[in-house]
Design an enzyme around this catalytic site. Structure first.
Site, PDB file in Angstrom:
ATOM      1  N   SER A  92       0.794  -1.879   0.191  1.00  0.00           N
ATOM      2  CA  SER A  92      -0.318   0.128   0.101  1.00  0.00           C
ATOM      3  C   SER A  92       0.837   1.171  -0.174  1.00  0.00           C
ATOM      4  CB  SER A  92      -0.681   0.083   1.317  1.00  0.00           C
ATOM      5  OG  SER A  92      -1.070   1.075   1.070  1.00  0.00           O
ATOM      6  N   TYR A 124      -3.093   0.123  10.321  1.00  0.00           N
ATOM      7  CA  TYR A 124      -2.714  -0.649   8.405  1.00  0.00           C
ATOM      8  C   TYR A 124      -1.598  -0.081   8.411  1.00  0.00           C
ATOM      9  CZ  TYR A 124      -3.654  -1.152   3.954  1.00  0.00           C
ATOM     10  OH  TYR A 124      -4.625  -1.067   2.971  1.00  0.00           O
TER      11      TYR A 124
HETATM   12  P1  NAP Z   1     -11.235  -6.574  -0.688  1.00  0.00           P
HETATM   13  O1  NAP Z   1     -12.698  -6.396  -1.251  1.00  0.00           O
HETATM   14  O2  NAP Z   1     -11.908  -6.107   1.201  1.00  0.00           O
HETATM   15  O3  NAP Z   1     -10.314  -7.608  -0.427  1.00  0.00           O
HETATM   16  C1  NAP Z   1      -9.105  -8.269   0.861  1.00  0.00           C
HETATM   17  C2  NAP Z   1      -9.522  -9.745   0.405  1.00  0.00           C
HETATM   18  O4  NAP Z   1      -8.701 -10.368   1.131  1.00  0.00           O
HETATM   19  C3  NAP Z   1     -11.091 -10.132   0.593  1.00  0.00           C
HETATM   20  O5  NAP Z   1     -11.369 -11.341  -0.370  1.00  0.00           O
HETATM   21  C4  NAP Z   1     -10.552 -11.572   1.836  1.00  0.00           C
HETATM   22  O6  NAP Z   1     -11.584 -12.837   1.532  1.00  0.00           O
HETATM   23  C5  NAP Z   1      -9.186 -11.596   1.486  1.00  0.00           C
HETATM   24  N1  NAP Z   1      -8.971 -11.704   3.298  1.00  0.00           N
HETATM   25  C6  NAP Z   1      -9.032 -10.822   3.980  1.00  0.00           C
HETATM   26  N2  NAP Z   1      -8.451 -11.523   5.580  1.00  0.00           N
HETATM   27  C7  NAP Z   1      -8.554 -12.914   5.011  1.00  0.00           C
HETATM   28  C8  NAP Z   1      -7.358 -14.009   5.347  1.00  0.00           C
HETATM   29  N3  NAP Z   1      -7.718 -13.330   6.897  1.00  0.00           N
HETATM   30  N4  NAP Z   1      -7.524 -14.953   4.552  1.00  0.00           N
HETATM   31  C9  NAP Z   1      -7.869 -15.285   3.649  1.00  0.00           C
HETATM   32  N5  NAP Z   1      -8.275 -14.539   3.204  1.00  0.00           N
HETATM   33  C10 NAP Z   1      -8.180 -13.103   3.315  1.00  0.00           C
HETATM   34  O7  NAP Z   1     -10.084  -5.166  -0.228  1.00  0.00           O
HETATM   35  P2  NAP Z   1      -8.990  -4.800  -1.761  1.00  0.00           P
HETATM   36  O8  NAP Z   1      -9.061  -3.737  -2.020  1.00  0.00           O
HETATM   37  O9  NAP Z   1      -9.510  -5.739  -2.919  1.00  0.00           O
HETATM   38  O10 NAP Z   1      -7.472  -6.170  -1.297  1.00  0.00           O
HETATM   39  C11 NAP Z   1      -6.840  -6.212  -1.308  1.00  0.00           C
HETATM   40  C12 NAP Z   1      -5.584  -6.298  -1.235  1.00  0.00           C
HETATM   41  O11 NAP Z   1      -5.232  -4.754  -1.864  1.00  0.00           O
HETATM   42  C13 NAP Z   1      -5.232  -5.710   0.132  1.00  0.00           C
HETATM   43  O12 NAP Z   1      -4.322  -6.163   1.006  1.00  0.00           O
HETATM   44  C14 NAP Z   1      -5.064  -4.090   0.772  1.00  0.00           C
HETATM   45  O13 NAP Z   1      -4.950  -3.533   2.226  1.00  0.00           O
HETATM   46  C15 NAP Z   1      -4.646  -3.306   0.221  1.00  0.00           C
HETATM   47  N6  NAP Z   1      -5.003  -2.228  -0.900  1.00  0.00           N
HETATM   48  C16 NAP Z   1      -5.965  -1.982  -1.137  1.00  0.00           C
HETATM   49  C17 NAP Z   1      -5.956  -1.045  -1.151  1.00  0.00           C
HETATM   50  C18 NAP Z   1      -7.742   0.269  -1.764  1.00  0.00           C
HETATM   51  O14 NAP Z   1      -7.750   1.002  -1.776  1.00  0.00           O
HETATM   52  N7  NAP Z   1      -8.831  -1.038  -2.068  1.00  0.00           N
HETATM   53  C19 NAP Z   1      -5.328   0.682  -1.381  1.00  0.00           C
HETATM   54  C20 NAP Z   1      -3.490  -0.038  -0.892  1.00  0.00           C
HETATM   55  C21 NAP Z   1      -4.057  -1.243  -0.726  1.00  0.00           C
HETATM   56  P3  NAP Z   1     -12.655 -13.264   2.023  1.00  0.00           P
HETATM   57  O15 NAP Z   1     -12.898 -12.168   4.005  1.00  0.00           O
HETATM   58  O16 NAP Z   1     -13.966 -14.396   1.672  1.00  0.00           O
HETATM   59  O17 NAP Z   1     -10.941 -13.887   3.467  1.00  0.00           O
END
Ligand code: NAP
Length: 241
Positions: free
Chosen positions: A126, A139
């Site tokens: 991130s 975070y």
């Molecule tokens: P998201 O849609 O909430 O995706 C998070 C995913 O991680 C979900 O599919 C969830 O599935 C899975 N997950 C969460 N806890 C888990 C666990 N303990 N074991 C296995 N799977 C788990 O959000 P996203 O934005 O796509 O996030 C994906 C990544 O990008 C994250 O690492 C986040 O920190 C990073 N990121 C996001 C942003 C943003 O603005 N969206 C910015 C920078 C970085 P389940 O709940 O079914 O397990």
């Protein structure tokens, strides 16, 4: 030979876009997550393998690696917005465990399973790996930790022809950004439009990043052309950082 790709958190948001991008490249893609329903929805109409696993559970992560993968993307992540005074120990620990330990367990299992030359380890980190924020101490700490892990693993695997990199997105149009927006609306009692403006305000492009833009970066890092890109923190933030 068809490359095998694993995407943790591959059922939603960025992980889903990454899984679809690698499938379009002709790879054999496995998506993992805790909930089956989003995994099934993400795989609909595509030949994706689904695996239920919690990245915080050592045994469950190990079980994902019955055979080596060529590309492993540690994307699963979580986060809550709160200033340090309001962060409960349980939330702090859960954030570090899922984001940091989950990435450690995933990368360790990938290497123990015998990832070979040309292998690619990619963490979805991130911009919070590169800068802090008053509302994201847990975070940001976890994502800074991910970057330390990535830089260290990169040093260790380089001689084997494997690379390890981090992608550092700004706010991406997913559920996670949505909950940041609704959180701001509630905290400041403001309309959605204003909250969205606050969220994209740090991005010089003044917009959310598309999940597909993060996916395209992952495809590049996994390509042969990126063989010498190692230990990098690639900002995908419109110039925010
Ligand atoms: P998201 O849609 O909430 O995706 C998070 C995913 O991680 C979900 O599919 C969830 O599935 C899975 N997950 C969460 N806890 C888990 C666990 N303990 N074991 C296995 N799977 C788990 O959000 P996203 O934005 O796509 O996030 C994906 C990544 O990008 C994250 O690492 C986040 O920190 C990073 N990121 C996001 C942003 C943003 O603005 N969206 C910015 C920078 C970085 P389940 O709940 O079914 O397990």
């Amino acid at each position: 030979m068809t490359r095998r790709v694993l995407v943790t958190g591959g059922g939603t948001g960025i992980g889903k876009a990454i899984a679809h991008a690698f499938a379009a490249e002709g790879c054999r893609v496995t998506i993992a997550g805790r909930r089956r329903a989003p995994l099934e929805a993400a795989a609909e109409g595509l030949d994706l393998e689904i695996r239920e696993a919690d990245v915080a559970d050592e045994v469950q992560v190990q079980a994902l690696f019955d055979a080596p993968y060529d590309v492993v993307i540690a994307n699963a992540g979580t986060g809550v917005a709160a200033r340090i005074e309001d962060v409960e120990l349980a939330d702090w620990q859960r954030t570090l465990t899922v984001n940091m330990t989950g990435t450690f367990l995933t990368f360790r299992a990938a290497l123990r399973a015998g990832m070979g030359t040309g292998g690619r380890l990619i963490a979805i980190a991130s911009t919070a790996s590169l800068q802090g924020g008053a509302q994201i101490p847990a975070y940001a700490a976890s994502k800074h930790g991910v970057l330390g892990l990535v830089r260290s693993v990169a040093q260790g695997v380089a001689k084997r022809g494997i690379t390890c990199n981090a992608i550092c997105p700004g706010f991406v149009d997913t559920e996670m950004a949505e909950s940041a927006i609704t959180g701001l609306m509630a905290r400041h009692d403001i309309p959605r439009e204003k909250a969205l403006k606050m969220v994209v305000g740090g991005n010089p492009m003044q917009r959310l990043i598309a999940p597909e833009e993060v996916a395209a970066t992952a495809v590049f890092l996994a390509s042969g052309g990126a063989a010498s890109v190692n230990g990098h923190a690639m900002s995908v933030s419109g110039g925010e950082i």
